[in-house]
Design a protein around this motif. Structure first.
Motif, PDB file in Angstrom:
ATOM      1  N   GLU A 528       0.835  -1.203   0.000  1.00  0.00           N
ATOM      2  CA  GLU A 528       0.000   0.000   0.000  1.00  0.00           C
ATOM      3  C   GLU A 528       0.872   1.257   0.000  1.00  0.00           C
ATOM      4  O   GLU A 528       0.601   2.228  -0.719  1.00  0.00           O
ATOM      5  N   LYS A 530       3.919   1.463  -1.113  1.00  0.00           N
ATOM      6  CA  LYS A 530       4.599   1.562  -2.396  1.00  0.00           C
ATOM      7  C   LYS A 530       3.733   2.275  -3.420  1.00  0.00           C
ATOM      8  O   LYS A 530       4.212   3.048  -4.254  1.00  0.00           O
ATOM      9  N   GLU A 531       2.433   2.009  -3.350  1.00  0.00           N
ATOM     10  CA  GLU A 531       1.504   2.673  -4.265  1.00  0.00           C
ATOM     11  C   GLU A 531       1.477   4.176  -3.988  1.00  0.00           C
ATOM     12  O   GLU A 531       1.443   4.999  -4.914  1.00  0.00           O
ATOM     13  N   THR A 532       1.490   4.530  -2.684  1.00  0.00           N
ATOM     14  CA  THR A 532       1.518   5.949  -2.300  1.00  0.00           C
ATOM     15  C   THR A 532       2.814   6.613  -2.769  1.00  0.00           C
ATOM     16  O   THR A 532       2.813   7.744  -3.263  1.00  0.00           O
ATOM     17  N   LYS A 534       4.578   5.823  -5.286  1.00  0.00           N
ATOM     18  CA  LYS A 534       4.521   5.991  -6.730  1.00  0.00           C
ATOM     19  C   LYS A 534       3.751   7.259  -7.096  1.00  0.00           C
ATOM     20  O   LYS A 534       4.190   8.042  -7.945  1.00  0.00           O
ATOM     21  N   LYS A 535       2.614   7.485  -6.416  1.00  0.00           N
ATOM     22  CA  LYS A 535       1.817   8.687  -6.695  1.00  0.00           C
ATOM     23  C   LYS A 535       2.573   9.952  -6.296  1.00  0.00           C
ATOM     24  O   LYS A 535       2.550  10.960  -7.007  1.00  0.00           O
ATOM     25  N   ASP A 536       3.240   9.879  -5.137  1.00  0.00           N
ATOM     26  CA  ASP A 536       4.000  11.054  -4.678  1.00  0.00           C
ATOM     27  C   ASP A 536       5.145  11.369  -5.639  1.00  0.00           C
ATOM     28  O   ASP A 536       5.450  12.531  -5.912  1.00  0.00           O
ATOM     29  N   SER A 537       5.769  10.328  -6.151  1.00  0.00           N
ATOM     30  CA  SER A 537       6.865  10.529  -7.112  1.00  0.00           C
ATOM     31  C   SER A 537       6.341  11.232  -8.357  1.00  0.00           C
ATOM     32  O   SER A 537       7.003  12.138  -8.897  1.00  0.00           O
ATOM     33  N   GLU A 538       5.196  10.814  -8.828  1.00  0.00           N
ATOM     34  CA  GLU A 538       4.620  11.427 -10.019  1.00  0.00           C
ATOM     35  C   GLU A 538       4.299  12.904  -9.771  1.00  0.00           C
ATOM     36  O   GLU A 538       4.577  13.771 -10.616  1.00  0.00           O
ATOM     37  N   SER A 539       3.729  13.196  -8.583  1.00  0.00           N
ATOM     38  CA  SER A 539       3.383  14.592  -8.255  1.00  0.00           C
ATOM     39  C   SER A 539       4.641  15.449  -8.139  1.00  0.00           C
ATOM     40  O   SER A 539       4.719  16.566  -8.676  1.00  0.00           O
TER      41      SER A 539
END
Length: 659
Positions: A528, A530-532, A534-539
């Motif tokens: 879970e 790791k998914e967060t 990934k989103k933070d990295s994109e932002s």
């Protein structure tokens, strides 16, 4: 006797010769004519040894060089075997009929040729590179021989007559041409004799005859010094008298003339390399090193080469003390043939990587070409080169096995030699493979197998390394906190060296500590989380691309164990190595791109959380720029323009905090 004629050239032995291009260095005539004199003396000694001639008791056989600045002449005199008219006709008038070769053929069953220097019979004609006129006066050792005078202008024709010479031996006089007057200068002549003749096997004496003007200046200086000394004594006596001290009466004594010191040879007839290693002391090795190479530092250690079979080779190779970058190291290997200097750093004989050393090698068996300044490239020369390489490798591996403490102590100085050898010589690389050591962050020395074993559990076949302890200090601290080791590779040669090791050991990968962050530095995360991430990295990627106006920058968001670190920069290993290689080969002007940068942002740090939470605010741009520059600063330095902006921005942020 009166004879005239034209000089004949033995075309079977040599190619057409033009005197001014016989040798590339015109000062070489000193070496050639002194060598001829040494040969003449050696021949007479051998005849004495086999009973065909008796050298008078107490007579020193030698060569004497006289430079006369007044008459612009140089004279080479030996008291060796001498020549009669027939021999001058044979050895001088027929160019390239070698007297040395003929002598050896005649006496091949009675003596050996170890100390006969001449090979081609051309050395004498080097005189015509610097002289308009050359004369020879010679008296043969043979009973009843008549002295002969020979002279030639320009080396194209000659005249032979009787000579008034009364002592056995040969005198050659060079009447220098206008372009060559420098050679009769005392200091220039000494410099050249020191270069070529320092270790010839026969004593060599040098005398300089000064011009009348020079002698007058010397006499005047001596007279003035004497007058000043007398004046000083008189003033001293007057002062004592004025102070009431008793002045001892000087008794007139008959002046005793000091006996002049006996002249000393300018050369050492038995150089250190000609001795057996057991006969040489450490102090002698060091003294020889200082004298020959004018290096005030102590050599680290040395290798004494002493081989009689299958070829004759002697020499000493020194490992000099070096604490500098590899590309500024410059060594000197002096090559000798029967103690006659041939040249520096001849690559056919000396393996290229060993030219970083300093040393001397004497190999009478070398197949020299006509000018003794280059070598015929044949299998024999390759065997000599291989032998030298083997001896050096044996010395180094032996030291590593039996004197590991000394080996480690010398490693910082000698490793450029070894690494260069690994790059340049396959056989040397194989011999040294298990004896290459690396200094780690704690100052301990490890072999490659040691490092791989240490990293086996977590990092498999990776070897982490540091190239600049200052610029990579942030990463070093990170590694130390996690108990991960790294080795120091700070020389320019290390970049191609580790590439070579990777080629030889396909499973091994060298990784600089700032090239990536392994899982050892990151907190464990659930699926879970790791998914967060990934989103933070994109932002954050979108935010930093916009703030920095740089779409090529890779941005990652990670949860690092070290919560005090907001961000860190990593560089692609492959891209950075490409840049370093370009720089090493002078290709820095070509555009191969920059190493791929990755900005790693630590989500456990409040500043990164602040940036992420205020992504929509315009003011967050300056914080993105500041984080990026901080990461770059921890990695190295900023450009002047970027540094100015960083300072201005830092002041603005501090003012905001102060409000």
């Amino acid at each position: 006797m009166n004879k005239e004629g034209s000089l004949s050239i033995n075309s079977e032995n040599i190619f057409p010769i033009i005197k001014k291009w016989l040798y590339s260095d015109h000062d070489i005539f000193f070496r050639e004519l002194v060598s001829n004199g040494c040969d003449a003396v050696t021949k007479l000694k051998k005849l004495d040894m086999i009973g065909e001639y008796t050298i008078p008791e107490g007579k020193e056989l030698c060569v004497k060089v006289t430079a006369d600045a007044e008459t612009k002449t140089i004279t080479f005199t030996d008291n060796g075997i001498g020549m009669d008219a027939n021999e001058i006709d044979q050895y001088i008038n027929q160019i390239a009929f070698s007297g040395a070769r003929d002598f050896l053929d005649k006496y091949k069953d009675k003596t050996n040729d170890d100390q006969i220097i001449g090979h081609f019979g051309l050395g004498f004609y080097s005189a015509f590179m610097v002289a308009d006129r050359v004369t020879i006066d010679s008296l043969s050792y043979k009973e009843g021989a008549k002295a002969v005078h020979w002279e030639s202008d320009e080396g194209t024709s000659f005249e032979m007559t009787d000579s008034a010479k009364t002592e056995i031996g040969t005198t050659i006089t060079l009447y220098l041409n206008e372009d060559s007057y420098e050679f009769c200068n005392e200091y220039r002549a000494k410099e050249i004799l020191d270069k070529y003749c320092s270790f010839m096997p026969i004593p060599i004496y040098f005398e300089a005859i000064k011009t009348a003007e020079e002698q007058a200046r010397i006499d005047e200086a001596e007279k003035k010094a004497k007058e000043e000394e007398e004046k000083r004594k008189a003033e001293e006596a007057a002062k004592k008298a004025a102070d009431g001290e008793a002045v001892e009466a000087e008794t007139e004594a008959e002046p005793t003339e000091k006996a002049p010191e006996a002249p000393k040879p300018i050369n050492e007839t038995t150089p250190l390399w000609a001795k057996h290693p057991n006969e040489c002391t450490d102090e002698e090795y060091k003294e020889f090193y200082h004298r020959v190479f004018h290096d005030y530092k102590e050599p680290l250690f040395w290798i004494h080469l002493n081989m009689d079979y299958p070829f004759n080779l002697k020499g000493i190779l020194y490992f000099p003390k070096i604490n500098t970058e590899y590309d500024s190291i410059e060594g000197t290997i002096k090559l000798y043939n029967n103690q006659v200097f041939v040249a520096d750093n001849i690559k056919e004989v000396i393996p290229e990587f060993l030219m970083l050393l300093k040393g001397v090698i004497d190999c009478p068996d070398l197949p020299l070409n006509v000018s003794r300044s280059a070598l015929q490239n044949d299998g024999f020369v390759k065997k000599i080169s291989d032998y030298i390489t083997k001896k050096v490798a044996d010395r180094l591996t032996g030291m590593c096995k039996t004197k590991r403490e000394d080996y480690e102590k010398f490693w910082d100085d000698i490793n450029p030699f070894i690494k260069f050898g690994v790059l340049k010589d396959e056989k040397f690389a194989e011999k040294m493979n298990d004896y290459i050591i690396f200094k780690d962050l704690n100052g301990k020395y490890l072999t490659l197998p040691d490092i791989l074993k240490e990293n086996e559990e977590k990092h498999k076949n990776q070897v982490f390394y540091v190239t600049d302890e200052k610029e990579q200090s942030q990463y070093i601290e990170m590694f130390k906190k996690e108990g991960i080791n790294a080795v120091l590779l700070k020389h320019n040669i290390d970049a191609p060296f580790i590439t070579r090791l990777e080629q030889k050991n396909p499973d091994v990968k060298f990784v600089r500590i700032d090239s990536d962050l392994t899982d050892s530095f990151k907190e464990e995360t659930s699926d879970e989380e790791k998914e967060t991430l990934k989103k933070d990295s994109e932002s954050l990627t979108a935010l930093f691309h916009k703030a920095l106006n740089n779409d090529k920058l890779t941005v990652k968001a990670e949860k690092l164990k070290d919560a005090s670190m907001a961000c860190v920069m990593t560089l692609s290993e492959e891209g950075r190595r490409m840049q370093e290689m370009m720089k090493m080969y002078g290709m820095s002007g070509m555009d191969f791109g920059t190493p791929d940068e990755t900005l790693v942002l630590n989500l456990t740090h409040p500043l990164v959380q602040y940036v992420l939470a205020h992504a929509e605010d315009e003011s967050v741009t300056k914080y993105c720029e500041q984080l990026y520059d901080l990461a770059a600063l921890a990695h190295g330095t900023l450009s002047p323009d970027r540094m100015s902006k960083f300072i201005t921005r830092s002041n603005e942020i501090m003012m905001e905090i102060a409000k």
